[in-house]
Write an enzyme that holds these catalytic residues in place. Structure first.
Site, short mmCIF file in Angstrom:
data_model
loop_
_atom_site.label_atom_id
_atom_site.label_comp_id
_atom_site.label_asym_id
_atom_site.label_seq_id
_atom_site.Cartn_x
_atom_site.Cartn_y
_atom_site.Cartn_z
CE1 TYR A 22 69.28 162.81 105.31
CE2 TYR A 22 71.11 164.01 106.29
CZ TYR A 22 70.30 162.89 106.22
OH TYR A 22 70.52 161.84 107.09
CE LYS A 45 76.64 165.38 109.45
NZ LYS A 45 76.73 163.91 109.51
CG ASP A 57 70.65 171.13 109.57
OD1 ASP A 57 71.71 170.98 110.21
OD2 ASP A 57 70.07 170.19 109.00
CE1 TYR A 117 70.86 157.08 104.83
CE2 TYR A 117 73.19 157.34 105.29
CZ TYR A 117 71.89 157.74 105.46
OH TYR A 117 71.60 158.83 106.27
#
Length: 438
Positions: A153, A283, A254, A25
């Site tokens: 997201y 993660k 998710d 980013y």
């Protein structure tokens, strides 16, 4: 005093990084400053300059037990000395079997079938493909759309992008290149707020109208991450499950960011006491050591896909079931199964609430809202943040916090001490209320 950013790095290396390495980013022409980390241990990152920073980000949610953890180190080294990788097609191995056993035992009893993959974003791709193949196997190929909620997201790969918020996300420029999915209004922020049935009305209308072409609903349970760190009422999730059942639509949850204890439950869905048809985890699965994720589905979903036209699920990453990643994940989940994470996360939540309380009650002209859930603390500002400026101020205070948008937030490793957490929260409040920062 301003921190010295990697003073001892040769200038040619600093120049090379700036000119050739694209960081997340960030821009190649106007890159954000990068702080050079030489080592990490416990909750501290040690910079090349000699400065240490208390990590408030758990390296984007994943380093839940901190860095350089001896048991995780040992598990990884032991496995690498046996084999670091072997293909998973036609081959199996102990670390994968042990990991999948842990996942089946830790999740809802209805979730029985595990597909291992490379990363959280890829796990979303796998879940979407499973949902489409499920309905194709049931001779309903028209069910190929996905219903999600705004502010969501799910990752940066293409399938994941097209179930993320199409307008209020970093992916809006890609909308013309992929499918037009269906998005309902996001639930109101407020984990503990009184439930209002009107909150689900838009979702209800969308699923009622489009269910014949919807393969699955996909959303982040209880806590929306990169879409705004929004925490919503568990009753919303419960109603989503009911509506999916009513209209014969699969539910994909998710749990990539929320899984493994971050919200105060082992999995965020437990706040609503529901079970999805397909679940993504990633993660924290390896404790922050290696990239790995998993998609866990019900036996019904797996059986339908297996009985379809192809007779198998059409996906197979090269590094699927990587033994090194699986081995460190097994040890990570063994540590979680001791239950210590629960008291650690509870303590973090209590300290966050206590330290934020005065500011929550008094308010500040720059702050819109403060939110806490489990080991997550969020200060939402009224105006967008100058990331480089705020980041530099945090480093000056001896902490690592990565702002984005209008958000200053922390999700520290579970092992953080009370003193370190107090300093982290003090730094967050100090920067948020600093009148000299735009």
């Amino acid at each position: 005093m301003n921190p010295k950013i990697s003073d001892s790095i040769p200038q040619e290396d600093k120049d090379f990084d700036k000119q050739h390495i694209w960081h997340p980013y960030s821009s190649m022409s106007k890159p954000l400053p990068c702080y050079h980390v030489k080592s990490a241990s416990g909750v501290r990152l040690y910079l090349d300059s000699g400065q240490s920073l208390i990590d408030g980000m758990s390296s984007w949610w994943c380093a839940i037990h901190g860095y350089n953890h001896q048991e995780l180190n040992d598990a990884l080294v032991k496995q690498v000395n046996l084999m670091s990788h072997v293909m998973f097609g036609g081959i199996t191995h102990d670390p994968a079997i042990q990991l999948c056993r842990h996942l089946v035992e830790l999740t809802n009893p209805k979730l029985e079938c595990v597909f291992l993959c490379d990363s959280g974003s890829v796990s979303v791709e796998v879940a979407l493909k499973q949902a489409i193949q499920y309905w194709d196997s049931k001779r309903q190929p028209e069910k190929k759309k996905f219903l999600s909620i705004k502010r969501g997201y799910h990752g940066d790969t293409f399938g994941a992008m097209f179930v993320s918020d199409p307008e209020n996300s970093m992916h809006s420029i890609y909308t013309s290149y992929g499918p037009d999915n269906i998005f309902a209004e996001a639930p109101q922020i407020g984990f503990d707020d009184e439930w209002n049935e009107a909150d689900i009305e838009d979702f209800k209308r969308k699923i009622e109208k489009h269910h014949k072409i919807i393969a699955a609903v996909i959303l982040e349970p209880i806590l929306q991450g990169a879409g705004g760190m929004r925490m919503y009422n568990p009753q919303y999730l419960k109603r989503v499950r009911e509506l999916c059942d009513k209209y014969d639509v699969l539910l994909v949850l998710d749990e990539i960011a929320t899984g493994f204890g971050r919200t105060g439950k082992l999995f965020a869905q437990e706040h609503a006491n529901i079970c999805p048809d397909i679940m993504c985890v990633g993660k924290a699965i390896t404790g922050g050591y290696l990239t790995l994720a998993a998609v866990i589905s019900t036996r019904s979903v797996a059986n339908v896909i297996s009985g379809g036209r192809t007779g198998c699920f059409m996906h197979g990453p090269t590094f699927m079931g990587n033994p090194a990643a699986c081995a460190v994940s097994v040890k990570n989940l063994e540590i979680l199964r001791t239950g210590a994470w629960k008291s650690q996360v509870d303590t973090i939540e209590k300290i966050l609430l206590k330290k934020f309380k005065p500011l929550m009650e008094s308010g500040h002209r720059k702050i819109r809202q403060i939110r806490v859930l489990g080991a997550v603390g969020v200060i939402e500002m009224k105006n967008p943040i100058d990331v480089a400026l705020y980041q530099r101020r945090f480093v000056e205070l001896g902490v690592w916090v990565r702002p984005f948008g209008k958000l200053l937030y922390i999700m520290p490793p579970y092992i953080i001490s009370e003193d370190d957490l107090n300093h982290l929260v003090y730094s967050l409040i100090s920067v948020a209320t600093d009148e000299s920062l735009a």
